[in-house]
Scaffold this motif. Sequence first.
Motif, mmCIF file in Angstrom:
data_model
loop_
_atom_site.group_PDB
_atom_site.id
_atom_site.type_symbol
_atom_site.label_atom_id
_atom_site.label_comp_id
_atom_site.label_asym_id
_atom_site.label_seq_id
_atom_site.Cartn_x
_atom_site.Cartn_y
_atom_site.Cartn_z
ATOM 1 N N ASP A 209 0.834 -1.201 0.000
ATOM 2 C CA ASP A 209 0.000 0.000 0.000
ATOM 3 C C ASP A 209 0.870 1.252 0.000
ATOM 4 O O ASP A 209 0.546 2.254 -0.638
ATOM 5 C CB ASP A 209 -0.913 0.021 1.240
ATOM 6 N N GLN A 212 1.999 1.991 -3.348
ATOM 7 C CA GLN A 212 0.883 2.590 -4.101
ATOM 8 C C GLN A 212 0.732 4.059 -3.735
ATOM 9 O O GLN A 212 0.448 4.899 -4.575
ATOM 10 C CB GLN A 212 -0.418 1.853 -3.773
ATOM 11 N N ALA B 182 -12.079 12.843 -2.497
ATOM 12 C CA ALA B 182 -12.175 13.167 -1.075
ATOM 13 C C ALA B 182 -11.363 12.190 -0.232
ATOM 14 O O ALA B 182 -10.591 12.593 0.641
ATOM 15 C CB ALA B 182 -13.642 13.161 -0.640
ATOM 16 N N THR B 184 -8.940 9.874 -1.103
ATOM 17 C CA THR B 184 -7.498 9.819 -1.367
ATOM 18 C C THR B 184 -6.805 11.004 -0.708
ATOM 19 O O THR B 184 -5.782 10.854 -0.030
ATOM 20 C CB THR B 184 -7.236 9.859 -2.889
ATOM 21 N N LEU B 185 -7.389 12.182 -0.898
ATOM 22 C CA LEU B 185 -6.735 13.381 -0.378
ATOM 23 C C LEU B 185 -6.934 13.512 1.118
ATOM 24 O O LEU B 185 -6.052 14.017 1.819
ATOM 25 C CB LEU B 185 -7.262 14.600 -1.135
ATOM 26 N N SER B 188 -4.388 10.916 2.686
ATOM 27 C CA SER B 188 -3.004 11.380 2.491
ATOM 28 C C SER B 188 -2.714 12.557 3.406
ATOM 29 O O SER B 188 -1.644 12.641 4.021
ATOM 30 C CB SER B 188 -2.779 11.829 1.042
ATOM 31 N N ILE B 191 -2.201 11.461 7.047
ATOM 32 C CA ILE B 191 -0.872 10.891 7.328
ATOM 33 C C ILE B 191 0.168 11.995 7.439
ATOM 34 O O ILE B 191 0.952 12.045 8.391
ATOM 35 C CB ILE B 191 -0.484 9.877 6.217
ATOM 36 N N PHE B 259 -8.652 3.418 3.054
ATOM 37 C CA PHE B 259 -7.583 3.954 2.214
ATOM 38 C C PHE B 259 -6.948 2.852 1.373
ATOM 39 O O PHE B 259 -6.690 3.037 0.180
ATOM 40 C CB PHE B 259 -6.530 4.645 3.082
ATOM 41 N N ALA B 260 -6.706 1.720 1.986
ATOM 42 C CA ALA B 260 -6.076 0.628 1.231
ATOM 43 C C ALA B 260 -6.945 0.221 0.043
ATOM 44 O O ALA B 260 -6.431 -0.081 -1.040
ATOM 45 C CB ALA B 260 -5.833 -0.561 2.154
ATOM 46 N N LEU B 263 -6.445 2.824 -2.627
ATOM 47 C CA LEU B 263 -5.123 2.665 -3.260
ATOM 48 C C LEU B 263 -5.112 1.456 -4.188
ATOM 49 O O LEU B 263 -4.625 1.528 -5.316
ATOM 50 C CB LEU B 263 -4.041 2.521 -2.181
ATOM 51 N N ASN B 264 -5.664 0.354 -3.723
ATOM 52 C CA ASN B 264 -5.616 -0.874 -4.516
ATOM 53 C C ASN B 264 -6.551 -0.849 -5.722
ATOM 54 O O ASN B 264 -6.368 -1.604 -6.663
ATOM 55 C CB ASN B 264 -5.941 -2.077 -3.628
ATOM 56 N N TRP B 268 -7.287 6.180 -8.000
ATOM 57 C CA TRP B 268 -6.556 7.419 -7.741
ATOM 58 C C TRP B 268 -5.840 7.932 -8.977
ATOM 59 O O TRP B 268 -5.414 9.089 -9.008
ATOM 60 C CB TRP B 268 -5.570 7.225 -6.590
#
Lengths: 534, 534
Positions: A209, A212, B182, B184-185, B188, B191, B259-260, B263-264, B268
């Motif tokens: 992940d 990614q 929404a 993805t951002l 990110s 984090i 989130f995973a 991403l997968n 994105w």
Amino acid sequence: MNELAKGVGAGAFTRRHLLERLAAMGGSAMLLAGMDALGFGIGSAMAAPPKLEGKPKKNKVLVLGAGNAGLAAAYELTQAGYQVTVVEARSFAGGRAQTARKGFRLTELGGTEQVCDYDEGLYLNHGPWRIPYHHHSTLHYTKKFGVQLELFNNDNDASFIYFEKGKGPLAGKPIRKREIVADTLGYSSEILAKLSRQNALNTQLSDADREQLIEFLVHFGALDKKDLNYKGVAGRGFVVDPGAGTNPGPGTPTTPYKFADVLNSGLWHMVQGISEWDQQRTMFQPYNGMEQIPKAIAKNLPDGMIKFSTEVQQIRQTPKGVTAMVNGPAGAETLTADWMICTIPLSVLKEIDNGLSQPFKDAMAKCAYAPVGKIGLQMKRRFWEEDHSIYGGHVFCDNPDINNIALPSTGWQSQKGVLLGYYNFGPNAAKVSAKSPADRATMAVDYGQKVFPAYKDSYETSFSVAWHRVKYNLGGWGMWSDEARATAYPVLTEPDGRIYLAGEHLSYIGGWQAGAFESAWQQVERLHARAMKG
Amino acid sequence: MNELAKGVGAGAFTRRHLLERLAAMGGSAMLLAGMDALGFGIGSAMAAPPKLEGKPKKNKVLVLGAGNAGLAAAYELTQAGYQVTVVEARSFAGGRAQTARKGFRLTELGGTEQVCDYDEGLYLNHGPWRIPYHHHSTLHYTKKFGVQLELFNNDNDASFIYFEKGKGPLAGKPIRKREIVADTLGYSSEILAKLSRQNALNTQLSDADREQLIEFLVHFGALDKKDLNYKGVAGRGFVVDPGAGTNPGPGTPTTPYKFADVLNSGLWHMVQGISEWDQQRTMFQPYNGMEQIPKAIAKNLPDGMIKFSTEVQQIRQTPKGVTAMVNGPAGAETLTADWMICTIPLSVLKEIDNGLSQPFKDAMAKCAYAPVGKIGLQMKRRFWEEDHSIYGGHVFCDNPDINNIALPSTGWQSQKGVLLGYYNFGPNAAKVSAKSPADRATMAVDYGQKVFPAYKDSYETSFSVAWHRVKYNLGGWGMWSDEARATAYPVLTEPDGRIYLAGEHLSYIGGWQAGAFESAWQQVERLHARAMKG
């Protein structure tokens, strides 16, 4: 006994009780699931007007106000066989959904009359301004009545942001939004990507992940794949655009700002991950002015149904019916009906001898109305298009007297245009509106000159409104504090005897036309259910 | 002796030598600065056609091709007093800037004739599709000739993304773009904000800057101010939209994905910090079809200037002039002129007996042409608007046979519509175009059905094009490898004797109308400078 069944005995187990219990247990999501299961039909409730089936026993309705809420109520009730009379204080329908064009007159409280003198074909929507794609009720009427729509450019990468209050070299300069978006997101992505590669993330992401995530950040922030540095990106713009042949050929890219400069400028306030729900693309406006919507609905009401230029002076009701004492072109008269839908803004209604119950009066007192100001400046040349390639969108400013300059999303490439010179709220609206219309224009033009070199030279004439000073509105829209929303608002969504209130103020879409339409639909549906019972 | 002056002697010091030296020293930026200093006037070169002043000594020009490049060349030269003849193989002007509507005919190489049978008023721009706000040359002509523009909705938060090849629960489902943006951002930002607060950043940001960064991330990613967690945001959409009264009241927000999972899913890939330069807002299209642009230019040429349905069979030149042997409605004839502007796509030109020099022939061979396919599907109902509230924009897919489904940015809320069912390139375009038009439609409709439940039931008729199989184009646009761009391309931007090539293929705006216009402007200016000398 499970949580749901507690306290539910014979007779007590009404649908309402069940719903209250569901809400207490699972919040609004469970409440709504329950409502859906019980056939309240929420999912689709907003997309279309209620179906008013059957012949009501008492069918005479007095609608106060011919704004969008009143018009929608009148139309839907008429279709269902009601005898409707609409009383409107103004000489035209639409309420706040107005369009100022040549000859439009407005006298604010304590002010002198403004007569709009824009050139023929130019106009300002000084009330509602745009229609989000998810405002199904507004779009229901534009579709039903063939109101032609055009896209409203709500978010323009090429437009400027103008912040004076920031620090550093970007303060006090018009900066293209695309540059701030690119640099803010580029540098942020760079930092996160490097931390990810250093395995510094303290999260539950797996190694795969995380890879990614890095791949996403390289894509999203336009980072160099190898060193993960942000070095600028074509999307932030060119000094010289790419062109033909070898001159200029691939063009000259621009150089990114320093991240600290972007952060200190405060311009990042205009960069958002996902736009607010009511600001998202796609956004619409009616071709040739917002007034086309109420005009289209009014045109589909029987002739003479709306009594124009007629003020409401007293409202009364008995257990059997309602009356309104009104004063119009033919003098004073008393209108009677079985029911009333009152769409008069609460700010105005509470000043009328309205005969409403004390709980209603107390609740109305808790709704504040927003001071709101707008000004439309006619420019003899569309310099924003011609000199800057900015076609529509907003120039956001950090001066709350201005807030933003909005460029028209219509008449592309024509000679002249009316732009919105300010859109202010609250204390700033109060402050600016204390000026004469001429002084408001001077203030707006002086400010705009800081952003656009051709502003002052291009300015021809203005029309401004301060909604809190407009007699029949006394504010832009209803505002509910959290406390008032919890206590006063629900009171007003119920009928007071035979009187139903409707309008944007009785919705969670306040200040939007959809709030007015959906509130009207809701109250019409309730009124009908009751009228069917007799 | 400094670097610049090296090797510069009397007679050798031409402007060209100086520029070559500047480019070698400082790259394109210094080259451009030098060009600007020498009066090449780059900054403004793209915004308007060249001023062709004075009376040329030899003023007869043959223009081959009445696409946008040929039309612009013909128009500007005519205005400057040249005697122009335009030869066009098709029966209409516009080249690839075509609009298919009822009765439009197309026979691809090796194919049977398609006759477009869309309903009256519906159309497909099967060539160029949109106009970015910075394509000044295209916008110059729309403004000059009053071609009405409307906004093209290039980026729609509400539209779906449909990826089949990702992993996890989001694969193979139509997902709203706003949700992916929404989430993805948001995640990110979460984090990075947490790492920033932990002071884990290994950067040169000061403490104050780091606090600004956190403030930005909270704003940008809609994070909880206290715990910096992303918990969803209204902008990603609602299960039940906010509405009126207390039912549904504030609405039911949607729940973010994991989130995973985002991403997968690979979704994105459709989330970008700043859009590509040529994909940015604002985007336009001409009202009622792209063909309005060439039509408007052609209308402003003298009657009869364009010889339609006339194929070029041989091109020759002498030191004194040019000839073209052509074959048209009146039979074969040989046209003569002082100069030639040849806008025929290189893919076609190299198959003609063109008499060009060997360096030109070698250079032309290095330009590949893109296989490109488009299909327009007429739908009897605008289900994307009615059922999904998607008004325009693209549904991006990870199947390169389809690439994207584009929803029309015109005719809002009307009954029927033509959507773009695929837009494929390269090997996939070659593969799909090998099918019959009917089979292409079946493929497109079957695919669209995966995204929209009403797709197949709504489908009525189609029109498709495979540009690499269109006789007079043999490809969508010219493509230059880096090597060919460096070696072959510059050769073709120079005249070959009295013959000047022009078109999108001789620009860095390949595949766009602006490339054709700017290339034409550039060559016309050079031709004129030479013609003035005699």
